[in-house]
Design a protein around this motif. Sequence first.
Motif, mmCIF file in Angstrom:
data_model
loop_
_atom_site.group_PDB
_atom_site.id
_atom_site.type_symbol
_atom_site.label_atom_id
_atom_site.label_comp_id
_atom_site.label_asym_id
_atom_site.label_seq_id
_atom_site.Cartn_x
_atom_site.Cartn_y
_atom_site.Cartn_z
ATOM 1 N N SER A 1 -8.881 -4.106 -6.430
ATOM 2 C CA SER A 1 -9.396 -4.776 -5.232
ATOM 3 C C SER A 1 -8.254 -5.308 -4.384
ATOM 4 C CB SER A 1 -10.357 -5.902 -5.618
ATOM 5 O OG SER A 1 -9.704 -6.903 -6.383
ATOM 6 N N SER A 2 -7.174 -5.763 -5.013
ATOM 7 C CA SER A 2 -6.025 -6.249 -4.247
ATOM 8 C C SER A 2 -5.337 -5.120 -3.497
ATOM 9 C CB SER A 2 -5.029 -6.950 -5.173
ATOM 10 O OG SER A 2 -5.555 -8.160 -5.656
ATOM 11 N N LEU A 3 -5.253 -3.950 -4.121
ATOM 12 C CA LEU A 3 -4.669 -2.811 -3.428
ATOM 13 C C LEU A 3 -5.522 -2.435 -2.222
ATOM 14 C CD1 LEU A 3 -2.582 -0.595 -3.157
ATOM 15 C CD2 LEU A 3 -3.854 0.745 -4.848
ATOM 16 N N ARG A 4 -6.839 -2.458 -2.382
ATOM 17 C CA ARG A 4 -7.715 -2.135 -1.251
ATOM 18 C C ARG A 4 -7.529 -3.130 -0.112
ATOM 19 N NH1 ARG A 4 -11.320 -1.421 -5.539
ATOM 20 N NH2 ARG A 4 -12.513 -3.282 -4.981
ATOM 21 N N VAL A 5 -7.464 -4.426 -0.433
ATOM 22 C CA VAL A 5 -7.259 -5.450 0.596
ATOM 23 C C VAL A 5 -5.906 -5.251 1.275
ATOM 24 C CG1 VAL A 5 -6.862 -7.918 0.960
ATOM 25 C CG2 VAL A 5 -8.795 -7.166 -0.427
ATOM 26 N N GLY A 6 -4.881 -4.961 0.475
ATOM 27 C CA GLY A 6 -3.550 -4.772 1.046
ATOM 28 C C GLY A 6 -3.476 -3.590 1.982
ATOM 29 N N LEU A 7 -4.010 -2.444 1.563
ATOM 30 C CA LEU A 7 -3.986 -1.264 2.427
ATOM 31 C C LEU A 7 -4.797 -1.476 3.688
ATOM 32 C CD1 LEU A 7 -4.292 1.633 -0.192
ATOM 33 C CD2 LEU A 7 -2.231 0.875 1.027
ATOM 34 N N ASP A 8 -5.912 -2.178 3.563
ATOM 35 C CA ASP A 8 -6.754 -2.456 4.725
ATOM 36 C C ASP A 8 -6.055 -3.371 5.722
ATOM 37 O OD1 ASP A 8 -9.356 -2.095 6.023
ATOM 38 O OD2 ASP A 8 -9.627 -4.241 5.657
ATOM 39 N N SER A 9 -5.056 -4.130 5.259
ATOM 40 C CA SER A 9 -4.345 -5.075 6.119
ATOM 41 C C SER A 9 -3.103 -4.481 6.772
ATOM 42 C CB SER A 9 -3.936 -6.311 5.295
ATOM 43 O OG SER A 9 -5.063 -6.942 4.722
ATOM 44 N N VAL A 10 -2.740 -3.260 6.404
ATOM 45 C CA VAL A 10 -1.571 -2.615 7.006
ATOM 46 C C VAL A 10 -1.858 -2.319 8.476
ATOM 47 C CG1 VAL A 10 -0.144 -0.526 6.972
ATOM 48 C CG2 VAL A 10 -0.776 -1.644 4.824
ATOM 49 N N PRO A 11 -0.988 -2.738 9.387
ATOM 50 C CA PRO A 11 -1.253 -2.514 10.811
ATOM 51 C C PRO A 11 -1.314 -1.031 11.166
ATOM 52 C CG PRO A 11 0.976 -3.311 10.483
ATOM 53 C CD PRO A 11 0.284 -3.449 9.166
ATOM 54 N N ALA A 12 -2.073 -0.728 12.204
ATOM 55 C CA ALA A 12 -2.282 0.664 12.604
ATOM 56 C C ALA A 12 -0.985 1.362 12.994
ATOM 57 C CB ALA A 12 -3.277 0.717 13.765
ATOM 58 N N SER A 13 0.023 0.597 13.393
ATOM 59 C CA SER A 13 1.303 1.194 13.800
ATOM 60 C C SER A 13 2.093 1.752 12.625
ATOM 61 C CB SER A 13 2.155 0.144 14.516
ATOM 62 O OG SER A 13 2.403 -0.965 13.660
ATOM 63 N N ALA A 14 1.777 1.322 11.402
ATOM 64 C CA ALA A 14 2.531 1.771 10.229
ATOM 65 C C ALA A 14 2.033 3.130 9.771
ATOM 66 C CB ALA A 14 2.413 0.751 9.102
ATOM 67 N N ARG A 15 2.960 4.048 9.520
ATOM 68 C CA ARG A 15 2.608 5.394 9.063
ATOM 69 C C ARG A 15 2.570 5.508 7.544
ATOM 70 N NH1 ARG A 15 5.609 9.742 10.260
ATOM 71 N NH2 ARG A 15 7.587 8.711 10.653
ATOM 72 N N ALA A 16 3.030 4.465 6.873
ATOM 73 C CA ALA A 16 3.043 4.470 5.409
ATOM 74 C C ALA A 16 3.207 3.037 4.932
ATOM 75 C CB ALA A 16 4.190 5.336 4.877
ATOM 76 N N ALA A 17 3.015 2.839 3.639
ATOM 77 C CA ALA A 17 3.223 1.524 3.040
ATOM 78 C C ALA A 17 3.891 1.688 1.686
ATOM 79 C CB ALA A 17 1.897 0.779 2.882
ATOM 80 N N VAL A 18 4.783 0.762 1.383
ATOM 81 C CA VAL A 18 5.396 0.694 0.060
ATOM 82 C C VAL A 18 4.693 -0.422 -0.702
ATOM 83 C CG1 VAL A 18 7.485 0.233 -1.267
ATOM 84 C CG2 VAL A 18 7.633 1.531 0.873
ATOM 85 N N ILE A 19 4.151 -0.086 -1.866
ATOM 86 C CA ILE A 19 3.414 -1.037 -2.686
ATOM 87 C C ILE A 19 4.331 -1.525 -3.811
ATOM 88 C CG2 ILE A 19 1.297 -1.440 -3.986
ATOM 89 C CD1 ILE A 19 0.880 -0.336 -1.115
ATOM 90 N N ALA A 20 4.445 -2.851 -3.946
ATOM 91 C CA ALA A 20 5.250 -3.449 -5.014
ATOM 92 C C ALA A 20 4.418 -4.479 -5.755
ATOM 93 C CB ALA A 20 6.513 -4.091 -4.438
ATOM 94 N N LEU A 21 4.744 -4.688 -7.017
ATOM 95 C CA LEU A 21 4.082 -5.698 -7.828
ATOM 96 C C LEU A 21 4.930 -6.966 -7.858
ATOM 97 C CD1 LEU A 21 2.855 -3.564 -10.867
ATOM 98 C CD2 LEU A 21 1.779 -3.922 -8.639
ATOM 99 N N VAL A 22 4.281 -8.107 -7.892
ATOM 100 C CA VAL A 22 4.999 -9.380 -7.814
ATOM 101 C C VAL A 22 5.809 -9.684 -9.064
ATOM 102 C CG1 VAL A 22 3.226 -10.924 -8.770
ATOM 103 C CG2 VAL A 22 4.724 -11.734 -6.916
ATOM 104 N N ASP A 23 5.476 -9.050 -10.182
ATOM 105 C CA ASP A 23 6.092 -9.453 -11.446
ATOM 106 C C ASP A 23 7.191 -8.512 -11.936
ATOM 107 O OD1 ASP A 23 4.510 -7.304 -12.121
ATOM 108 O OD2 ASP A 23 3.471 -8.306 -13.777
ATOM 109 N N GLN A 24 7.863 -7.827 -11.005
ATOM 110 C CA GLN A 24 8.970 -6.936 -11.377
ATOM 111 C C GLN A 24 10.224 -7.323 -10.579
ATOM 112 O OE1 GLN A 24 7.091 -3.070 -10.660
ATOM 113 N NE2 GLN A 24 6.658 -2.882 -12.849
ATOM 114 N N PRO A 25 10.824 -8.470 -10.911
ATOM 115 C CA PRO A 25 11.900 -9.016 -10.083
ATOM 116 C C PRO A 25 13.252 -8.341 -10.226
ATOM 117 C CG PRO A 25 11.578 -10.407 -12.001
ATOM 118 C CD PRO A 25 10.476 -9.371 -12.033
ATOM 119 N N LEU A 26 13.391 -7.397 -11.145
ATOM 120 C CA LEU A 26 14.691 -6.759 -11.342
ATOM 121 C C LEU A 26 14.857 -5.466 -10.554
ATOM 122 C CD1 LEU A 26 15.229 -7.359 -15.169
ATOM 123 C CD2 LEU A 26 15.897 -8.791 -13.227
#
Length: 198
Positions: free
Chosen positions: A78-103
């Motif tokens: 559900s978080s991925l769906r919300v995130g993709l839905d929030s990407v502005p129309a001007s963006a041709r792609a999105a990079v998805i990252a998880l919060v718990d991989q700090p290295l």
Amino acid sequence: MITSGEVAGVVLAAGSGSRFGRPKALVEFEGERLVDRAVRLLEDGGCRPVIVVLGAAAADVPGAVVVRNPGWATGMGSSLRVGLDSVPASARAAVIALVDQPLIRAGAVRRLIGAFEAGAAVAVATYGGAPRNPVLIARDHFPEVAGLAVGDVGARPFLRAHPELVTRVPCDDVGDPADIDVPADLDRPAVPPRRAER
């Protein structure tokens, strides 16, 4: 060349951190909240804007667009769906990252964007040959990725269904995808950020 604003960043940070004992987005690692470190990863890698999906915890996140996932308890999908839905129309792609991989370092994000610039529709960072995170997805595939993201899975069902679309991008020398799952994981040494890496 990919110009600023054509590739957005999405940080999935809505979970409650059940194994950790509190929401990992707000946990500090090397003096920096995990959510701020993830935003910096994507910004330094060339993503604009960076969207942070929160749920279990609320927070101000400087430099990011914060959106809330009211269904965060149902899992990462559900978080991925919300995130993709929030990407502005001007963006041709999105990079998805998880919060718990700090290295993971910004060089991994730059390589994914470079693969997109070279024609990849989907690019996945690999470590030791195994696909992990982050993942770049071209906008054309957002609807199917979102449709397959159910429960506690993100883009994995889409990636498995369409191996012919996936470009694997070796990132062994630009970070470690190890997760922060329990408090003891905070004792791992940090990988120094390198802004000039490629």
